[in-house]
Every structure is written in C-alpha cells, then in structure tokens.
Scaffold this motif. Sequence first.
Motif, PDB file in Angstrom:
ATOM      1  N   ASP A  17       0.633  -1.424   0.031  1.00 44.79           N
ATOM      2  CA  ASP A  17      -0.120   0.169  -0.244  1.00 44.79           C
ATOM      3  C   ASP A  17       1.057   1.266  -0.406  1.00 44.79           C
ATOM      4  N   LEU A  18       1.562   1.675  -0.839  1.00 43.74           N
ATOM      5  CA  LEU A  18       2.483   2.694  -1.640  1.00 43.74           C
ATOM      6  C   LEU A  18       1.603   3.567  -1.250  1.00 43.74           C
ATOM      7  N   ARG A  19       2.389   4.587   0.234  1.00 45.25           N
ATOM      8  CA  ARG A  19       1.417   6.221   0.709  1.00 45.25           C
ATOM      9  C   ARG A  19       2.152   5.870   1.589  1.00 45.25           C
ATOM     10  N   VAL A  20       2.304   7.297   2.380  1.00 46.68           N
ATOM     11  CA  VAL A  20       2.352   7.758   3.433  1.00 46.68           C
ATOM     12  C   VAL A  20       1.421   7.049   4.442  1.00 46.68           C
ATOM     13  N   GLY A  21       1.746   6.588   5.430  1.00 48.47           N
ATOM     14  CA  GLY A  21       0.966   5.159   6.594  1.00 48.47           C
ATOM     15  C   GLY A  21       0.776   3.768   6.038  1.00 48.47           C
ATOM     16  N   GLY A  22       1.034   4.128   4.485  1.00 48.00           N
ATOM     17  CA  GLY A  22       0.003   2.257   4.168  1.00 48.00           C
ATOM     18  C   GLY A  22       1.809   2.038   4.574  1.00 48.00           C
ATOM     19  N   LYS A  23       1.105   0.357   4.467  1.00 46.65           N
ATOM     20  CA  LYS A  23       1.901  -0.979   4.979  1.00 46.65           C
ATOM     21  C   LYS A  23       2.230  -1.410   4.015  1.00 46.65           C
ATOM     22  N   PHE A  24       3.747  -2.283   3.549  1.00 47.03           N
ATOM     23  CA  PHE A  24       3.782  -3.344   3.189  1.00 47.03           C
ATOM     24  C   PHE A  24       4.230  -4.749   3.826  1.00 47.03           C
ATOM     25  N   LEU A  25       4.027  -5.773   2.907  1.00 47.79           N
ATOM     26  CA  LEU A  25       5.148  -7.061   3.782  1.00 47.79           C
ATOM     27  C   LEU A  25       5.280  -7.991   2.577  1.00 47.79           C
ATOM     28  N   THR A  26       6.643  -8.627   2.211  1.00 50.96           N
ATOM     29  CA  THR A  26       7.133  -9.302   1.986  1.00 50.96           C
ATOM     30  C   THR A  26       7.036 -11.015   2.084  1.00 50.96           C
ATOM     31  N   ARG A  27       6.425 -11.685   1.814  1.00 52.91           N
ATOM     32  CA  ARG A  27       6.877 -12.639   2.681  1.00 52.91           C
ATOM     33  C   ARG A  27       8.669 -13.554   1.796  1.00 52.91           C
ATOM     34  N   MET A  28       9.717 -13.957   2.825  1.00 49.43           N
ATOM     35  CA  MET A  28      10.648 -14.632   2.210  1.00 49.43           C
ATOM     36  C   MET A  28      10.878 -15.699   2.824  1.00 49.43           C
ATOM     37  N   GLU A  29      10.901 -16.964   1.678  1.00 50.67           N
ATOM     38  CA  GLU A  29      11.040 -17.945   2.739  1.00 50.67           C
ATOM     39  C   GLU A  29      12.382 -19.038   1.692  1.00 50.67           C
ATOM     40  N   ALA A  30      13.074 -19.686   2.440  1.00 51.02           N
ATOM     41  CA  ALA A  30      13.822 -20.584   1.838  1.00 51.02           C
ATOM     42  C   ALA A  30      13.259 -21.779   0.685  1.00 51.02           C
TER      43      ALA A  30
END
Length: 142
Positions: free
Chosen positions: A51-64
């Motif tokens: 959610d690319l805006r000021v106050g917006g959140k991001f999440l990226t799941r990184m896995e082996a």
Amino acid sequence: METSNQKTRVTVQAVIQAPSEKVWRYWSEPEHITKWNQASETWHSPRAENDLRVGGKFLTRMEAKDGSMGFDFSGIYDVVKQNEQISYTVGDGRKVDITFIDNGNETKVVEIFDAESTQPIEIQQAGWQAILDNFKRYTEKI
C-alpha cells in the motif's frame, strides 16, 4: 548503561538501465516484487502486499525454497514521492531510505538502511546488495 543511540547506516546502490517510471513500477508492484526480491537462488518471495502511500503498509514473505525457514519483511511508509523517494520504518524500528535518481534511460537506486544488531554489517550489506542486483537484472530484462 548504554548512552549511544547511534545506528549504523549502510548504503547499497545500482544503476538500472531503465527510465525511473519503469523502475518505480517494478520496485513497488507486488507482481514484480515476488520476481526479484531474494538474496540468492535458494530463496524466494512467494507473496507481497504493498500500500504505497504515507502511512501505508507493506509485507513481503521471504522463504527458503526448501521450506526450512522464512520470515515476513514488513513496515510502514514514512515518505513516498513518486519516481523519486521512498522511506519506511520496519517492524523493529529501523529506518530505510531509497532514492531513485532519474538520468533519462537509466535510474540510479540508492538504499540506505539502519543495520540490525544481530548480523555482521558486511553480511547485511551483501544481502541487501544481492537483492538490489536481482532487481536490476529483472528490471533490465523485462
């Protein structure tokens, strides 16, 4: 008693042979993030939300890829200037600043991040640079 709150800031950078609009899009759209956001071939990012805006959140799941470990890399955006700058705070309070410098058909991406205290600085820098190098390869070939 520790009196210093100084955090070590680490810089990684790359020049991408693409205009800033494309670089911005590939950097921020989840369908692209999942294609480049890994430090080695043994890891991947199966899921991304942004959610690319000021106050917006991001999440990226990184896995082996072998399923042996994984983690969510997430945070909240502090600054968003389209095609120019992104700053965010990750869950543990560390800050990250990214600048996109437009030079016609190429864009310099500079990331400066607060190092964490659990890993050597060199390892962190190498990992972030590897991810940025993957981004460069992905963006230039598509």
